[in-house]
Structures are given as structure tokens and as C-alpha cells.
Scaffold this active site. Structure first.
Site, PDB file in Angstrom:
ATOM      1  N   HIS A  86     -10.907  10.311   7.966  1.00  0.00           N
ATOM      2  CA  HIS A  86     -10.740   8.867   8.112  1.00  0.00           C
ATOM      3  C   HIS A  86     -10.097   8.440   9.421  1.00  0.00           C
ATOM      4  O   HIS A  86     -10.522   7.471  10.037  1.00  0.00           O
ATOM      5  CB  HIS A  86      -9.903   8.346   6.942  1.00  0.00           C
ATOM      6  N   ARG A 120      -0.293   8.906   9.640  1.00  0.00           N
ATOM      7  CA  ARG A 120      -0.206   7.456   9.829  1.00  0.00           C
ATOM      8  C   ARG A 120       0.136   6.741   8.531  1.00  0.00           C
ATOM      9  O   ARG A 120      -0.444   6.994   7.488  1.00  0.00           O
ATOM     10  CB  ARG A 120      -1.545   6.925  10.360  1.00  0.00           C
ATOM     11  N   GLU A 132       0.839  -1.188   0.000  1.00  0.00           N
ATOM     12  CA  GLU A 132       0.000   0.000   0.000  1.00  0.00           C
ATOM     13  C   GLU A 132       0.875   1.240   0.000  1.00  0.00           C
ATOM     14  O   GLU A 132       2.103   1.145   0.094  1.00  0.00           O
ATOM     15  CB  GLU A 132      -0.954  -0.023   1.202  1.00  0.00           C
ATOM     16  N   HIS A 188      -8.865  10.287   4.102  1.00  0.00           N
ATOM     17  CA  HIS A 188      -8.618   9.247   3.122  1.00  0.00           C
ATOM     18  C   HIS A 188      -8.951   9.798   1.737  1.00  0.00           C
ATOM     19  O   HIS A 188     -10.003  10.404   1.541  1.00  0.00           O
ATOM     20  CB  HIS A 188      -9.464   8.007   3.421  1.00  0.00           C
ATOM     21  N   ARG A 215      -1.071   9.513   2.057  1.00  0.00           N
ATOM     22  CA  ARG A 215      -2.482   9.879   1.970  1.00  0.00           C
ATOM     23  C   ARG A 215      -2.717  11.381   1.988  1.00  0.00           C
ATOM     24  O   ARG A 215      -3.601  11.885   1.299  1.00  0.00           O
ATOM     25  CB  ARG A 215      -3.261   9.220   3.113  1.00  0.00           C
TER      26      ARG A 215
END
Length: 502
Positions: free
Chosen positions: A329, A364, A104, A222, A268
């Protein structure tokens, strides 16, 4: 234990040998942010991965604000924690006998485990609930909402107050120690991928009780939430971009190469800002996530929950791109804790998204949240077992006041002024509106208490975001677009003092 997601359940299992453990669930045991976690759980278990590489990727994503010791703890204890879940029955996806690892955004290796494609959080929560429910000392109870913490005359936390929707009564629950595992704060924003229960109850109650709140300005948006009229802002997992999905604008052009060398696999915060900028540039409402160039025959089986949800709202991912837009998110900040879940209030612990260990820094790394819940949930449960003690008499609680605003007004204000792009004038406007007035509660119901908590959390975000005059990770200031060394510190705020940096 307030919260029945991954962190709360893992802590309850650890604590069960020390006495009776009551796990409070908001609404039901199946409604938590853990249940919605699709992307997977990151862990250095594959043959070509190393703990040190997971550590480096986490530190890089955190944009200079990760606590290095917390990160080292997470990645070192992660493999054993995930192996324990497997031993307890968690069914991660496999390729033959081997675990199947995916990549990811911002990961340098394929290290993300999934369960049933896109139901990883649900599978881990299922395993932990089954384990916890098998222990005779663990009890479960559902309430509509947590409202406040009980303090004794010496200022230690001695229990909690919960609202029972059926009776309309406030229930006082005494405890030798309390852990907040209440999950996220996403519902304070108009656009969010979070479940309805994610109203920041734990953070708000801890703040009102006097605990320090850390890094609350860092909110992760997100990039790819489904954006269809009448549909929830359902998360389209980062794993889709890991598989090779493209982001396209209204004209059908890929645009991420103009914003970051990693294109769709950029962190992100970068992708979210790029999408917002592209939407503004093209005067459109959304962009598109396109998977039609991939091996789409595998898509329905690989991501069944995502595929079926999109199909329900008229989008067949095999044949057409999905309209997407960023949505709130994940909160990197929360109730300040040490590496064992201890907060700044005696008797109060926190773990999971409600807590801030510093492991995520300013942003994160994808799929680190479930790992954090498991690792630090276990640590908090262990620490609680060695610190419980008798409490003094309960201190009288102050009268409950409710904000003189509607939930829609507060959430819209948060999205417009405390969202992806921020600046001083908007943040001050938000604070002025939020401070406009309060009213005593009359026959309150759950929504009143949730609104009170949402209002508190938005106020905290606005205050911390206004004080941080720089851009870093999930916090972006239009009027201070660069990082500044003077702010390479954690923000701290409590009911006893204004925002400070340490």
C-alpha cells in the site's frame, strides 16, 4: 515537476511565481496515488485534539525511526495547510457547520477528515489542480513514463527523460530544477492497492542518477484489500475499522484480540501480520471484514465509493462480510530529502511518497500521507524557487538495459520473498534471481521502462531488507523477529555504495 498528485501540485503552486513550471503527469492528471487515498487526512484541528498528541501518535507508529524534527514540522504546519485547502475550496465532510472528524488505527483522538466519505485524496487533488491550472506559469503535459534524469557535466540534475507512447520516442526535457513527486512503489508487488502507474519510477531514476535512497525496506501492507477473483485489490479503508468493523476468520471468529490489545485498531503492520498468520493457521485464502453489526443504513452514503465497488463485485457490505487480504500500500522509504525536499543530488528535489523525510519512520500513521504531501510539497516548492540556476552541458547518458525477466516474474518474486514476512534465504534468492541478466532494449515501449524501474526498486528493497537484521515497523524478519538497538538507524543505499546505516 514529475508527478501530478497532491505533492506535485502543491509544489507547483508554490513555485509558480518563480518562473515556468511544467507538471508531467503519467498517463493522465486523474491517475495518481492521491486519487486513490480514501482514508482521509489527519490533522489536529478538533476541539479535543492537540498538535502534541498528533506528534506522539506519529512517533509511536514510526517504531523508533521517525525524525522528530520532521514529525514536529508535519503536525505543526498541518492545521494551517488544511485550512488553506478549505479556503481554496476543498469540501471536507461536516456535521452541520462543524468539520466531521473520524478516528483510525493508532490515533488517540478523532482527527481524520474525510471528503465525500471515501474520496478524500480525489477531493484534495481536485482543489490543487484547479488552483494550479489557474496560474499562468503552470503548464501540464502527459507522458507514458519517466525513464531517467539528465545530469550535467558537474553531476547536477538538469532535466529528465520521458517516454512518449504515441511516437515511441524518448523526450529530453531540460530544467533548472527537477522535483520527483512520482508517488508510490506498490506495483512492484503482485498484490497491491496502488494504481498501475505506481511503479517506483522516481525512486529508480534517482538511484540510477546517484541519489541516496533511504529506508526503502519499510513497506506498509494495508490489511484490508478486497480479495475477490477478477477484482482489483481495492482498498477497504481503515476508516471502516475505525467505525467498528470486525475482522473474522473462516470460522466467523474475531481473532485480533489474540494479536494485539487494540484489536482491529492496532497499527497496520500488526494487523497485516495477524491476518497472514490467521490465514496460514486456518489454511484459508483470506479473512473477512464484517460491518453487518453496525448502523448499516448509513453505510452507502458514508462510504459510497467503497460500497459501490464492493457491490460491483458481488459483495453487499450491508448484508455480508467482505473477503479481504493484505496488499502492498505505501512506502515509508524513498529518495532521501531534507525538510525542504532537497535530495543528495544538486538540482533534484522530492516530495510525497517518492521522498523519505523520515516523518513516517518504520511505519506510517494512518492518514498522515496526504498531510505530508501538502506540507512538504509546499516546502519543496518554496525551496526550489530559491535554488534554481543555469546548468552546464548535459552529460552523455549510459546505454539503457532491460532486465531479462517478465513483469509477472518480478512482482511475484517481490511478493513471495520481500513481502510481509521475510528471511535471509528468501531475500538472497530474490537478489540472485534479479541479478541473473540484462538485455539491450529493442523497440521498447512503456512496459519495458516500467519493468526496468520495478526491477530496480525490488532489488533495493531486497538489499536493504537483508542488511536490516531485525524486525521493526513495516519490516518483519522471521529470522530476526525482535527489534535491535543497533539498527535504530536509517538505511541508506546509492549506486556508489552498498547499504549502510546512519
Amino acid at each position: 515537476m514529475i508527478g501530478a498528485g497532491v505533492a506535485g501540485l502543491r509544489a507547483a503552486i508554490e513555485l509558480a511565481s518563480s518562473g515556468t513550471v511544467l507538471v508531467l503527469a503519467k498517463d493522465s492528471l486523474r491517475e495518481s496515488s492521491s486519487e486513490y487515498a480514501q482514508g482521509g487526512v489527519a490533522v489536529a484541528l478538533s476541539d479535543d485534539d492537540e498538535v502534541s498528541l498528533h506528534e506522539q501518535d506519529t512517533l509511536f507508529a514510526g517504531d523508533g525511526l521517525c525524525d522528530p524534527i520532521a514529525v514536529r514540522t508535519l503536525v505543526e504546519e498541518g492545521p494551517a495547510a488544511i485550512q488553506q485547502l478549505i479556503d481554496w475550496g476543498t469540501e471536507f465532510d461536516r456535521e452541520g457547520p462543524k468539520l466531521l472528524f473520524a478516528r483510525e488505527g493508532a490515533h488517540s483522538r478523532n482527527r481524520v477528515l474525510h471528503a465525500h466519505g471515501d474520496s478524500t485524496g480525489q477531493e484534495i487533488a481536485r482543489t490543487l489542480y484547479r488552483k494550479a491550472a489557474s496560474l499562468p506559469n503552470v503548464q501540464f503535459q502527459s507522458f507514458a513514463a519517466m525513464t531517467d534524469l539528465l545530469l550535467d557535466e558537474q553531476g547536477a540534475v538538469a532535466g529528465a527523460v520521458a517516454f512518449d507512447q504515441t511516437s515511441g520516442a524518448l523526450i529530453h526535457l531540460r530544467a533548472r530544477a527537477v522535483m520527483l513527486a512520482t508517488g508510490g512503489i506498490g506495483r512492484v508487488y503482485k498484490e497491491t492497492t496502488n494504481p498501475d502507474v505506481a511503479t517506483g519510477d522516481g525512486v529508480a531514476a534517482a538511484y540510477r542518477a546517484g541519489a541516496e535512497i533511504q529506508d526503502i525496506e519499510f513497506v506498509q501492507f494495508h490489511p484490508t484489500a478486497l480479495y475477490v477473483a477478477g477484482a482489483p485489490r481495492f482498498l477497504l479503508s481503515e476508516a471502516l475499522r475505525g467505525e467498528g468493523a470486525y475482522l473474522r476468520n473462516e470460522a466467523g471468529d474475531r481473532f485480533m484480540e489474540r494479536y494485539h490489545p487494540l484489536k482491529e485498531l492496532a497499527p497496520r503492520d500488526v494487523v497485516s501480520r495477524a491476518i497472514v498468520t490467521e490465514i496460514q493457521r486456518t489454511a484459508s485464502e483470506h479473512v473477512y471484514l464484517d460491518l453487518t453489526h453496525l448502523d448499516v443504513a448509513k453505510l452507502p452514503a458514508r462510504y459510497p465509493r467503497i460500497y459501490q465497488t464492493c457491490l460491483r463485485y458481488g459483495i453487499d457490505l450491508v448484508k455480508q462480510p467482505a473477503p479481504v487480504h493484505p496488499a502492498a500500500h505505501y512506502a515509508m522509504g524513498g529518495v532521501k530529502t531534507d525538510l525542504h525536499g532537497r535530495t543528495t543530488l544538486p538540482g533534484l528535489f522530492a516530495a510525497g511518497e517518492a521522498a523519505c523525510t523520515g516523518v513516517h519512520g518504520a511505519n506510517r500513521l494512518a492518514s498522515n500521507s496526504l498531510l505530508e504531501g501538502v506540507v512538504f510539497g509546499a516546502r519543496a516548492g518554496s525551496a526550489m524557487s530559491g535554488s534554481v540556476g543555469a546548468k552546464a552541458n548535459i552529460r552523455e547518458s549510459p546505454p539503457v538495459l532491460f532486465p531479462n525477466m517478465t513483469e509477472v516474474e518480478v512482482r511475484t518474486l517481490a511478493w513471495d520473498q520481500c513481502g510481509i514476512l521475510r528471511e535471509a534465504s528468501g531475500l538472497r534468492t530474490a537478489l540472485n534471481v534479479l541479478e541473473a541478466g540484462w538485455k539491450p532494449g529493442v523497440s521498447p515501449d512503456r512496459s519495458d521502462f516500467e519493468l526496468r524501474n520495478i526491477h530496480t526498486v525490488v532489488s533495493l528493497i531486497a538489499r536493504a531488507a537483508l542488511a536490516r537484521e531485525e524486525s521493526r515497523g513495516g519490516h518483519y524478519r522471521l529470522d530476526f523477529p525482535e527489534k535491535r538497538d543497533v539498527f535504530q538507524k536509517h538505511s541508506l543505499v546509492s549506486i556508489h555504495q552498498n547499504v549502510r546505516f546512519s
